[in-house]
Write a protein that holds these residues in place. Structure first.
Motif, mmCIF file in Angstrom:
data_model
loop_
_atom_site.group_PDB
_atom_site.id
_atom_site.type_symbol
_atom_site.label_atom_id
_atom_site.label_comp_id
_atom_site.label_asym_id
_atom_site.label_seq_id
_atom_site.Cartn_x
_atom_site.Cartn_y
_atom_site.Cartn_z
ATOM 1 N N LYS A 152 0.806 -1.202 0.000
ATOM 2 C CA LYS A 152 0.000 0.000 0.000
ATOM 3 C C LYS A 152 0.852 1.272 0.000
ATOM 4 C CE LYS A 152 -4.283 1.262 2.216
ATOM 5 N NZ LYS A 152 -5.094 1.020 3.404
ATOM 6 N N ARG A 153 2.105 1.120 0.444
ATOM 7 C CA ARG A 153 2.915 2.331 0.576
ATOM 8 C C ARG A 153 4.225 2.245 -0.194
ATOM 9 N NH1 ARG A 153 3.773 4.450 6.230
ATOM 10 N NH2 ARG A 153 4.345 2.333 6.813
ATOM 11 N N HIS A 154 4.296 1.305 -1.119
ATOM 12 C CA HIS A 154 5.554 1.112 -1.841
ATOM 13 C C HIS A 154 5.945 2.329 -2.656
ATOM 14 C CE1 HIS A 154 2.574 0.335 -4.965
ATOM 15 N NE2 HIS A 154 3.506 0.695 -5.804
ATOM 16 N N HIS A 155 4.978 3.183 -2.934
ATOM 17 C CA HIS A 155 5.270 4.331 -3.797
ATOM 18 C C HIS A 155 5.679 5.554 -2.992
ATOM 19 C CE1 HIS A 155 1.128 4.512 -2.460
ATOM 20 N NE2 HIS A 155 1.086 5.783 -2.758
ATOM 21 N N ARG A 156 5.841 5.335 -1.688
ATOM 22 C CA ARG A 156 6.182 6.502 -0.872
ATOM 23 C C ARG A 156 7.439 6.258 -0.062
ATOM 24 N NH1 ARG A 156 0.734 8.752 1.673
ATOM 25 N NH2 ARG A 156 0.983 6.911 2.946
ATOM 26 N N SER A 157 8.030 7.319 0.403
ATOM 27 C CA SER A 157 9.205 7.195 1.244
ATOM 28 C C SER A 157 8.760 6.532 2.555
ATOM 29 C CB SER A 157 9.794 8.590 1.447
ATOM 30 O OG SER A 157 10.082 8.825 2.779
ATOM 31 N N PRO A 158 9.536 5.739 3.216
ATOM 32 C CA PRO A 158 10.958 5.460 2.900
ATOM 33 C C PRO A 158 11.128 4.282 1.935
ATOM 34 C CG PRO A 158 10.362 4.376 4.941
ATOM 35 C CD PRO A 158 9.118 5.057 4.446
ATOM 36 N N PHE A 159 10.037 3.750 1.402
ATOM 37 C CA PHE A 159 10.181 2.497 0.643
ATOM 38 C C PHE A 159 10.687 2.711 -0.771
ATOM 39 C CE2 PHE A 159 6.738 1.520 3.757
ATOM 40 C CZ PHE A 159 7.568 0.836 4.611
ATOM 41 N N CYS A 160 10.592 3.926 -1.279
ATOM 42 C CA CYS A 160 11.163 4.115 -2.607
ATOM 43 C C CYS A 160 11.857 5.446 -2.731
ATOM 44 C CB CYS A 160 10.082 3.956 -3.669
ATOM 45 S SG CYS A 160 9.052 5.395 -3.864
ATOM 46 N N HIS A 161 12.878 5.420 -3.584
ATOM 47 C CA HIS A 161 13.568 6.645 -3.962
ATOM 48 C C HIS A 161 13.326 6.810 -5.429
ATOM 49 C CE1 HIS A 161 15.376 6.962 -0.156
ATOM 50 N NE2 HIS A 161 16.170 5.908 -0.285
ATOM 51 N N GLY A 162 12.453 7.702 -5.810
ATOM 52 C CA GLY A 162 12.153 7.868 -7.225
ATOM 53 C C GLY A 162 11.657 6.563 -7.817
ATOM 54 N N PHE A 163 12.430 6.045 -8.768
ATOM 55 C CA PHE A 163 12.011 4.866 -9.507
ATOM 56 C C PHE A 163 12.322 3.577 -8.748
ATOM 57 C CE2 PHE A 163 12.723 1.801 -13.053
ATOM 58 C CZ PHE A 163 11.412 1.798 -13.516
ATOM 59 N N PHE A 164 13.283 3.651 -7.821
ATOM 60 C CA PHE A 164 13.796 2.429 -7.198
ATOM 61 C C PHE A 164 13.220 2.171 -5.821
ATOM 62 C CE2 PHE A 164 16.962 3.836 -10.218
ATOM 63 C CZ PHE A 164 17.147 2.681 -10.962
ATOM 64 N N LEU A 165 13.120 0.886 -5.486
ATOM 65 C CA LEU A 165 12.707 0.522 -4.133
ATOM 66 C C LEU A 165 13.920 0.571 -3.217
ATOM 67 C CD1 LEU A 165 10.359 -2.575 -4.532
ATOM 68 C CD2 LEU A 165 9.737 -0.302 -3.711
ATOM 69 N N ASN A 166 13.673 0.987 -1.989
ATOM 70 C CA ASN A 166 14.728 0.941 -0.988
ATOM 71 C C ASN A 166 14.581 -0.385 -0.245
ATOM 72 O OD1 ASN A 166 16.367 1.139 1.196
ATOM 73 N ND2 ASN A 166 15.653 3.184 1.830
ATOM 74 N N LEU A 167 15.286 -1.391 -0.735
ATOM 75 C CA LEU A 167 15.071 -2.732 -0.204
ATOM 76 C C LEU A 167 15.422 -2.835 1.269
ATOM 77 C CD1 LEU A 167 16.146 -4.913 -3.237
ATOM 78 C CD2 LEU A 167 13.864 -4.382 -2.429
ATOM 79 N N ARG A 168 16.400 -2.064 1.683
ATOM 80 C CA ARG A 168 16.773 -2.154 3.085
ATOM 81 C C ARG A 168 15.626 -1.655 3.968
ATOM 82 N NH1 ARG A 168 22.028 0.665 4.198
ATOM 83 N NH2 ARG A 168 22.601 -0.370 2.257
ATOM 84 N N ALA A 169 15.010 -0.566 3.557
ATOM 85 C CA ALA A 169 13.877 -0.042 4.332
ATOM 86 C C ALA A 169 12.723 -1.040 4.333
ATOM 87 C CB ALA A 169 13.425 1.289 3.752
ATOM 88 N N VAL A 170 12.520 -1.697 3.197
ATOM 89 C CA VAL A 170 11.447 -2.681 3.101
ATOM 90 C C VAL A 170 11.692 -3.811 4.103
ATOM 91 C CG1 VAL A 170 10.350 -4.402 1.604
ATOM 92 C CG2 VAL A 170 10.960 -2.151 0.690
ATOM 93 N N LYS A 171 12.915 -4.330 4.113
ATOM 94 C CA LYS A 171 13.286 -5.418 5.028
ATOM 95 C C LYS A 171 13.080 -5.003 6.480
ATOM 96 C CE LYS A 171 14.785 -9.362 3.517
ATOM 97 N NZ LYS A 171 15.796 -9.508 2.448
ATOM 98 N N ARG A 172 13.559 -3.809 6.774
ATOM 99 C CA ARG A 172 13.482 -3.349 8.150
ATOM 100 C C ARG A 172 12.017 -3.286 8.587
ATOM 101 N NH1 ARG A 172 15.334 1.928 8.126
ATOM 102 N NH2 ARG A 172 17.140 1.232 6.956
ATOM 103 N N PHE A 173 11.217 -2.713 7.728
ATOM 104 C CA PHE A 173 9.798 -2.596 8.044
ATOM 105 C C PHE A 173 9.158 -3.980 8.212
ATOM 106 C CE2 PHE A 173 5.341 -2.426 6.565
ATOM 107 C CZ PHE A 173 4.831 -1.585 7.538
ATOM 108 N N ALA A 174 9.526 -4.902 7.337
ATOM 109 C CA ALA A 174 8.948 -6.246 7.384
ATOM 110 C C ALA A 174 9.290 -6.934 8.704
ATOM 111 C CB ALA A 174 9.434 -7.073 6.201
ATOM 112 N N HIS A 175 10.576 -6.879 9.064
ATOM 113 C CA HIS A 175 10.979 -7.516 10.328
ATOM 114 C C HIS A 175 10.205 -6.940 11.502
ATOM 115 C CE1 HIS A 175 14.044 -10.319 9.257
ATOM 116 N NE2 HIS A 175 14.627 -9.448 8.448
ATOM 117 N N HIS A 176 10.084 -5.627 11.467
ATOM 118 C CA HIS A 176 9.374 -4.938 12.535
ATOM 119 C C HIS A 176 7.914 -5.404 12.604
ATOM 120 C CE1 HIS A 176 8.378 -1.717 15.260
ATOM 121 N NE2 HIS A 176 7.358 -1.392 14.474
#
Ligand code: ADP
Ligand code: MG
Lengths: 307, 521
Positions: free
Chosen positions: B374-398
């Motif tokens: 639902k939020r992949h298109h917003r910070s911190p999960f993406c920078h412009g065109f690219f996904l910030n995979l580290r932020a995604v992982k961190r959020f997932a673990h949390h």
């Protein structure tokens, strides 16, 4: 030419051109009522056309040709049934493959038959009594192929079977909800196999009609997109055998008129017609939501106990 | 079926003349789960036997084996002392077994008579439907199963459809009737009627297997009860000898305390206002006919009703998934009628959809990917065109930790999770970012007691935090214990609104059946 002879001529031609469409559509209606889309109609028809011509030419008996066409059509459909019902492959892909296969194989095997005209094509018949009805009698009951008359009677019979008999309830239920039919002890696979094969037999006859009656000769690709019109007519007729008769006559008349207008249009226009018609029907069906009339489980392979 | 007499089960259980059915040591394994583990089940002639267990306990699997839809991996079935093999529903019907499935096996576009005659041995070839019409009416008289044989299934209520299912079994001469969770689609009054029908059937000598996970129903209708848990039978008991707490403990495997910490909350700002809302169903028929209500922050508005009365369409219109043909929707004071779903979600609307697997997750994608859908298109999960995979992982673990999602890891495909964990995943995604409005459709449907408790607790926690919650549920007890107000929906209209403290189940049941009442404020 007076308007009467114009009407008679149009109706006559519509019926003649419509006969293979009718046989093909009736077959496809049964397959789809049992939930199986068969896009292989074009392929089954062309294989039917080639085998009918080959057998009729070799034996001298056009009826044996039609018989051969029905057997070949049935076998071609069996392949589709095996892939789509038993192996549960994607029905659309399997059907398309059958069409491509049929067109290719018939072209390959048919080379030696090209350019020969058939010795004795199917005879025509006139129905005594009925032919004397003014205008309609002459248009509908004089000098038509036996297959035209049989096709129309078949439409009525198939309509009756579908709506008024045990078999009909079973077939329609399989197409609407195979899990329900299964739970009520119906052999879903058997019904689907039989309906698909039956559809193939009719498509085979449709092709045979083309090569031993309509244009008694073999030419590569002589079905010229008729298989696709059949698919469109099935939807146009709302999967109802009686409505199929109406649809077929309507399209036959349209085709004939286009043929008459050839002097003003390039010949490509005529070749384009079947495809344009198919697209048009699908678009109109989409707009009018005719699709709601489609069997509910059309195109979905059935797996017992799958959630 | 060529059974030899020597095949007959020798020991005392089945040699009793009054044993209709014995399933012995039935085992059935599905990929990753033992659905039935050496299950032994006995049914006496003329009894109503409840099969009790939580969702996923293996009740349906056992009965599908009896009905020939599944084949057991091992185990034996005896009917009246004789060993039988049931390979397909056809075999089961021939052995006079009838089953009313939880999801009805009916062709909606056919008539009642056509459905009844489908596959019926001995029906005439011509005009078969007409031939059974009389029989349908007669059975209706005898068992109190009134239904018009010429009506189309889609025109019937769930209760009427269920009657058609029972008639189908009776026409085939079923002695043993299986009912899989028959009350889940009925109003309380319809449930009462069903129980009368069952009593009638018992009098007529039928043996009935009644599947349920509701304790009250076991106590009310059954003679005996078999409790299942995680694929195993816990016990078979005479209903007269047990009480609800004992059964609950057997069913869940531990003491169950139905206590929810519901604290008083202050009603805040109106978070959702719906005004005279109209919408069409998929079939193009009116599904919502002028619905109006509002939900404030810090309160839960429950929507009660039998499934298919517009609940689905209501949720879809509010979340932007379906067009409203008339009326308005406001979220936090801004009009969002027919806005696109993302814009509505971004306003702070969480959606816990009814079809978890279809609409709640993308089954093939990983847990982590599903968590940021639902939020992949917003910070911190993406920078412009690219996904910030580290932020995604961190959020997932949390999220996995906070919501106790049982998963091998964030990269596991979401489809491999159990129902309860999929629901936790959805909650974790939807509730992150503190939404102002939570739309929860059947949030605990099909979950076990543990997961149900936890999810209810989470909803109450959201209420305490100040979220407005629209809770759609068929479970009246859930609504009674969670909601601050309950509105009842019937055929796309709100029949009335009650407060859970003041209303009785009966009152709500009448409204669910279409009886209007004055709105009490
Ligand atoms: N067709 C199937 N394929 C895979 N797993 C299944 C299938 N049917 C049931 N299961 C699994 O078997 C278990 C028992 O399911 P079920 O018999 O439906 O339980 P109940 O009816 O008691 O709720 C569950 O874990 C369920 O996920
Ligand atoms: Mg179940």
């Amino acid at each position: 030419m007076g308007w009467e002879s114009w009407i008679i001529d149009t109706l006559k031609r519509a019926l003649a051109y419509g006969t293979p469409l009718l046989w093909g559509t009736l077959g496809e209606i049964y397959a789809e009522r049992a939930g199986v889309v068969n896009l292989g109609v074009e392929g089954m028809m062309i294989l039917g056309a080639l085998s009918a011509f080959a057998v009729a030419q070799s034996t001298g008996n056009p009826w044996l040709g039609i018989l051969a066409a029905s057997v070949v059509g049935g076998f071609a459909a069996l392949i589709h049934a095996f892939f789509s019902v038993t192996l549960r492959a994607n029905q659309y892909v399997s059907g398309l493959a059958l069409t491509i296969f049929g067109l290719g194989l018939s072209g390959l095997l048919g080379t030696s038959w090209v350019g020969i005209s058939l010795k004795n094509p199917l005879p025509k018949a006139t129905i005594p009594g009925l032919e004397r009805i003014p205008i309609l009698g002459e248009a509908l009951f004089r000098d038509h192929s036996y297959l035209t008359y049989i096709g129309i009677v078949l439409a009525v019979v198939l309509w009756f079977v579908l709506y008024k008999t045990r078999w009909g309830i079973a077939i329609r239920s399989v197409g609407e909800s195979p899990s329900t039919a299964d739970a009520m002890g119906i052999d879903v696979f058997a019904v689907q196999y039989l309906c698909v094969i039956f559809g193939g037999i009719l498509a085979g006859v449709a092709g045979g009609f083309l090569s031993v009656e309509y244009r008694p000769a073999w030419t590569e690709g002589m079905t010229a997109g008729m298989g696709w019109i059949v698919i469109a007519l099935t939807i146009f007729a709302a999967w109802d055998p009686l409505q199929a008769v109406g649809g077929v006559v309507l399209f036959g008349a349209l085709y004939h008129l286009a043929y008459r207008l050839q002097a003003w249009f390039p010949p490509e226009f005529l070749k384009l017609m079947p495809y344009a018609f198919a697209i048009l029907v699908l678009a109109v069906a989409g707009l009018r939501k005719v699709k709601r009339g489609a069997p509910a489980s059309l195109g979905v392979p059935y797996v017992r106990g799958q959630r | 079926m060529a059974e030899k007499r020597t095949d007959a089960h020798p020991d005392s259980l089945a040699s009793h003349q009054n044993v209709a059915l014995l399933m012995r040591d039935i085992t059935k394994v599905f990929p990753g789960v033992v659905a039935n583990d050496k299950v032994t089940f006995e049914l006496k002639v003329g009894e109503v036997h409840a099969l009790l267990g939580e969702n996923g306990a293996g009740k349906t699997t056992l009965m599908n084996i009896l009905y020939g839809l599944y084949q057991a991996d091992s185990g034996e079935i005896y009917l009246y002392g004789k060993r039988v093999r049931i390979r397909s529903p056809r075999d089961a019907i021939r052995h006079r077994i009838g089953m009313v499935h939880q999801h009805f096996k009916l062709v909606p576009r056919h008539t009642v008579a056509e459905n009844v005659v489908l596959g019926l041995d001995g029906a005439p070839f011509l005009a078969p439907a007409r031939a059974v019409e009389d029989e349908i009416l007669q059975l209706g008289e005898r068992y109190g199963l009134k239904v018009d044989p010429k009506a189309y299934i889609w025109q019937l209520s769930a209760g009427e459809q269920q009657r058609v299912e029972i008639i189908k079994a009776l026409v085939r001469g079923a002695d043993i009737l299986i009912l899989d969770e028959p009350t889940s689609v009925l109003t309380p009054q319809e449930v009462e009627e069903l129980f009368k029908i069952l009593a009638r059937m018992r009098e007529e000598g039928h043996s009935v297997i009644f599947i349920t996970h509701k304790l009250d129903e076991v106590m009310e209708v059954s003679d005996r009860v078999t409790v299942m848990r995680r694929g195993k039978v816990v016990a078979t008991l005479s209903t007269a000898d047990v009480n609800k707490p004992t059964l609950a403990k057997m069913m869940v495997g531990r003491e169950v305390v139905f206590r929810l910490k519901k604290v008083a909350c202050e009603r805040g700002q109106e978070a959702l206002v719906v005004e005279d809302l109209w919408a069409l169903s998929d079939r193009g028929l009116p599904a919502l006919k002028g619905i109006s209500f509002s939900v404030c922050r810090g309160e839960i508005l429950g929507i009660a009703g039998v499934a298919g009365n517009g609940q689905k369409e209501l949720v879809e219109v509010i979340t932007g998934l379906r067009r409203a043909t008339r009326g308005k929707v406001f979220v936090l004071g801004d009009e969002v009628t027919n806005e696109n779903p993302r814009r509505i979600a971004d306003k702070g609307v969480a959606h816990i959809p009814e079809e978890r697997l279809k609409r709640g997750i993308v089954p093939e994608m990983s847990v982590a990917e599903n968590l940021i859908l639902k939020r992949h298109h917003r910070s911190p999960f993406c920078h412009g065109f690219f996904l910030n995979l580290r932020a995604v992982k961190r959020f997932a673990h949390h999220a996995i930790e906070e919501y106790a999602i049982m998963t091998p890891g964030p990269d596991t495909p979401a489809k491999l999770l159990s129902g309860g964990n999929i629901q936790r995943l959805i909650l974790a995604r939807e509730l992150s970012g503190e939404p102002a409005l939570v739309i929860a459709a059947h949030p605990t449907y099909g979950l076990d007691v543990g997961a149900t408790e936890q999810i209810r607790q989470i909803l109450l926690e959201q209420r305490r935090r100040g979220a407005a919650i629209l809770l759609i549920s068929e479970d009246l007890e859930e609504l009674m214990s969670l909601a601050d107000r309950i509105a009842v929906i019937f055929e796309g209209e709100i029949m009335g609104e009650v407060s859970p403290e003041a209303a009785t189940l009966e009152e709500i049941g009448l409204m669910m059946a279409g009886e209007k009442r004055r709105v009490r404020r």
